[in-house]
Motif scaffolding. Structure first.
Motif, mmCIF file in Angstrom:
data_model
loop_
_atom_site.group_PDB
_atom_site.id
_atom_site.type_symbol
_atom_site.label_atom_id
_atom_site.label_comp_id
_atom_site.label_asym_id
_atom_site.label_seq_id
_atom_site.Cartn_x
_atom_site.Cartn_y
_atom_site.Cartn_z
ATOM 1 N N ALA A 8 1.561 7.049 5.111
ATOM 2 C CA ALA A 8 2.787 6.281 5.274
ATOM 3 C C ALA A 8 3.588 6.793 6.465
ATOM 4 C CB ALA A 8 3.638 6.362 4.020
ATOM 5 N N HIS A 9 4.196 5.876 7.170
ATOM 6 C CA HIS A 9 5.147 6.100 8.274
ATOM 7 C C HIS A 9 4.461 6.388 9.610
ATOM 8 C CE1 HIS A 9 8.025 5.798 5.121
ATOM 9 N NE2 HIS A 9 7.526 6.856 4.508
ATOM 10 N N ALA A 10 3.938 7.592 9.816
ATOM 11 C CA ALA A 10 3.205 7.900 11.055
ATOM 12 C C ALA A 10 3.961 7.431 12.286
ATOM 13 C CB ALA A 10 1.805 7.263 10.982
ATOM 14 N N SER B 31 6.445 -1.306 1.386
ATOM 15 C CA SER B 31 7.873 -1.265 1.010
ATOM 16 C C SER B 31 8.458 0.144 0.986
ATOM 17 C CB SER B 31 8.062 -1.900 -0.367
ATOM 18 O OG SER B 31 7.564 -1.034 -1.377
ATOM 19 N N ASP B 32 7.654 1.151 0.613
ATOM 20 C CA ASP B 32 8.150 2.520 0.424
ATOM 21 C C ASP B 32 9.399 2.580 -0.454
ATOM 22 O OD1 ASP B 32 8.152 5.315 0.614
ATOM 23 O OD2 ASP B 32 9.440 5.292 2.394
ATOM 24 N N VAL B 33 9.491 1.750 -1.470
ATOM 25 C CA VAL B 33 10.579 1.952 -2.449
ATOM 26 C C VAL B 33 10.511 3.385 -2.939
ATOM 27 C CG1 VAL B 33 11.177 1.408 -4.856
ATOM 28 C CG2 VAL B 33 10.793 -0.449 -3.203
ATOM 29 N N LEU C 100 0.805 -1.235 0.000
ATOM 30 C CA LEU C 100 0.000 0.000 0.000
ATOM 31 C C LEU C 100 0.833 1.278 0.000
ATOM 32 C CD1 LEU C 100 -3.087 -0.651 2.317
ATOM 33 C CD2 LEU C 100 -2.861 -0.960 -0.151
ATOM 34 N N HIS C 101 2.164 1.149 -0.071
ATOM 35 C CA HIS C 101 2.943 2.386 -0.181
ATOM 36 C C HIS C 101 4.231 2.136 -0.959
ATOM 37 C CE1 HIS C 101 4.092 6.483 0.673
ATOM 38 N NE2 HIS C 101 5.296 6.045 0.987
ATOM 39 N N ILE C 102 4.217 2.563 -2.209
ATOM 40 C CA ILE C 102 5.398 2.378 -3.048
ATOM 41 C C ILE C 102 5.460 3.512 -4.072
ATOM 42 C CG2 ILE C 102 4.152 0.757 -4.566
ATOM 43 C CD1 ILE C 102 6.976 -0.696 -4.836
ATOM 44 N N HIS C 103 6.684 4.000 -4.333
ATOM 45 C CA HIS C 103 6.894 5.076 -5.315
ATOM 46 C C HIS C 103 7.435 4.443 -6.593
ATOM 47 C CE1 HIS C 103 6.549 8.350 -2.272
ATOM 48 N NE2 HIS C 103 6.965 7.404 -1.457
ATOM 49 N N ALA C 104 6.579 4.351 -7.610
ATOM 50 C CA ALA C 104 6.988 3.657 -8.838
ATOM 51 C C ALA C 104 8.243 4.265 -9.482
ATOM 52 C CB ALA C 104 5.816 3.622 -9.827
ATOM 53 N N SER D 176 -0.768 9.703 1.315
ATOM 54 C CA SER D 176 0.284 10.693 1.526
ATOM 55 C C SER D 176 1.248 10.193 2.595
ATOM 56 C CB SER D 176 -0.321 12.050 1.903
ATOM 57 O OG SER D 176 0.674 13.063 1.783
ATOM 58 N N HIS D 177 2.104 11.114 3.046
ATOM 59 C CA HIS D 177 3.081 10.813 4.094
ATOM 60 C C HIS D 177 2.727 11.592 5.356
ATOM 61 C CE1 HIS D 177 5.418 10.075 0.353
ATOM 62 N NE2 HIS D 177 5.971 9.102 1.051
ATOM 63 N N LEU D 178 3.003 10.996 6.506
ATOM 64 C CA LEU D 178 2.700 11.656 7.776
ATOM 65 C C LEU D 178 3.789 11.356 8.806
ATOM 66 C CD1 LEU D 178 0.673 13.106 9.732
ATOM 67 C CD2 LEU D 178 -0.368 10.859 10.108
#
Ligand code: GUN
Ligand code: FE
Length: 425
Positions: free
Chosen positions: A258-260, A309-311, A62-66, A218-220
């Motif tokens: 993401a992250h939090a 993964s947050d690639v 649910l969180h990846i930067h293509a 988004s990111h938090l």
């Protein structure tokens, strides 16, 4: 479709189901049931015979930067804000070149397929054409999920910054186009994070969210300098989480943050109330020295969490490695917080299958009615397979040290998915 094999799945975080030598029956895209004896009405029908192999639900990331797939592993001796400026933004700016973007998306989708991620929620870049290409290519690939055109109109490099009105218009165009033309790929609103989106842009995106009933990602609160920066940018709003809420971007049960890592009790309350899914990204949080999310505590406090993964903050798209990393990081946390039990390997596995799948529908399990997404595990080299192992031991070994050579087949939405792109042209 009828499959035979050793099935493992997790209907709940504390329940591991194992059915050896069983039959799984699907109808269309979904699971009908798992049986120790094949029900007589299916007798004589063709069977995909994976006897002796372990079959598990496929991963949902649910969180990846293509675009960042090309940067994995690079620049991890910096922290978040320097890493973005030095490595990430220059790479993303290149996606203005559609030809380059299409080649990069094919590399990305091939690798996700190889690693067993059948569904995902991805950030593309700010570029409308490139984002659309990722949506179309994902649809063609047989993988499924959500893709967002990134929105950025402040504090970004000149070659990676949009005009607010253009950003909103491009976003709306993609929302409408994807609804008209795509079946298995949806649009997700994707303000990069508070520091790179003005209040006006966040407000406009919040309105699009309402108008089209869209999910948001988004990111938090990933890094202390980032949190402090948000406080300076929005001195009138008490917390980072409330900034998103203020602009209508915590959409009930439809938001991934993401992250939090650095949250107050009040922020947790708000995130719980809004049913926000927190994407825990252990590889990224270690690589960028961001911090340790109190995962067990968050889960016990009723927050929705998943493993992602947050690639390219994370160095690999292989979700089995993020599952192992989430467990390892949770153990490190336990050493300094013994009151907070660490996650087990299978609990982390749950968070990367059914836990993350819940955001996407009935996904991530072999319960009746769930989408049939599966990986068939098979040791890469049978000659190295010297010992008898139980199915659960095989799962453990795959999660810790497996790779694409150990996956013999991949299914998504009830169909076998082959390698998506043979050539990069
Ligand atoms: N915060 C804003 N953008 C990014 C990104 O691309 N990666 C990570 N890890 N954090 C971010
Ligand atoms: Fe990220």
């Amino acid at each position: 479709m009828i499959l035979k094999g050793n099935f493992i799945w997790m209907p709940a975080m504390d329940r591991l189901e194992v059915r050896e030598n069983a039959w799984l029956v699907t109808s269309g895209e979904t699971v009908v049931g798992i049986y120790d004896q094949l029900p007589p009405e299916y007798a004589g029908q063709p069977v995909e015979d994976w006897s002796g192999k372990v079959i598990i639900p496929a991963f949902n990331d649910l969180h990846i930067h293509a675009p960042q797939f090309l940067n994995r592993g690079i620049g991890y001796d910096t922290r978040l804000l320097d890493w973005l400026d030095t490595y990430t933004f220059p790479l993303e700016a290149r996606f203005r070149d559609l030809d380059f973007a299409r080649r990069a998306w094919k590399v990305f989708l091939n690798r996700l397929w190889a690693a067993g991620t059948m569904r995902f929620s991805a950030f593309a870049t700010i570029h409308k054409e490139a984002a659309w290409a990722l949506m179309e290519l994902t649809e063609q690939s047989g993988l499924r999920g959500l893709v967002g055109k990134v929105n950025m109109d402040r504090n970004s490099a000149d070659n990676l910054r949009e005009e607010t009105a253009v950003s909103l218009a491009d976003t709306e165009e993609l929302i409408c186009r994807s609804r008209a033309e795509l079946k298995h790929v949806g649009f997700i609103l994707t303000p990069r994070f508070v520091p790179s989106t003005t209040g006006a842009l966040m407000d406009g995106l919040g309105q699009l969210g309402e108008r089209y009933d869209l999910p948001v990602q988004s990111h938090l609160s990933e890094n202390p300098s980032e949190v402090e920066w948000v406080r300076q940018l929005h001195p009138d709003i008490p917390t980072y989480t409330q900034v998103y809420e203020n602009f209508g971007l915590l959409r009930k049960d439809k938001t991934i943050m993401a992250h939090a890592i650095y949250l107050s009790d009040g922020e947790k309350e708000l995130l719980r109330e809004k049913g926000v899914t927190l994407a825990h990204c252990p590889c990224s949080n270690v690589n960028l020295s961001s911090g340790v999310m109190p995962l067990r505590r968050n889960l016990e406090e009723g927050l929705r969490c998943c493993v992602a993964s947050d690639v390219a903050g994370g160095h690999t798209a292989a979700m089995n490695r993020s599952v192992a990393a989430a467990t390892a990081l949770s153990k490190v946390n336990w050493l300094s917080h013994p009151e907070e039990a660490h996650l087990t390997l299978t609990e982390s596995f749950y968070l990367a299958t059914r836990g993350s799948g819940a955001f996407l529908g009935q996904v991530g399990s072999f319960e009746p009615g769930f989408q049939f997404d599966a990986l068939v595990l098979s040791p890469a080299d049978p000659a190295e397979d010297l010992l008898e192992r139980t199915p659960v031991e095989r799962l453990e070994q795959f999660l810790c040290d497996g790779d694409d050579r150990d996956i013999a087949a991949r299914y998504c939405g009830g169909v076998l998915v082959k390698k998506p792109f043979a050539t990069m042209e």
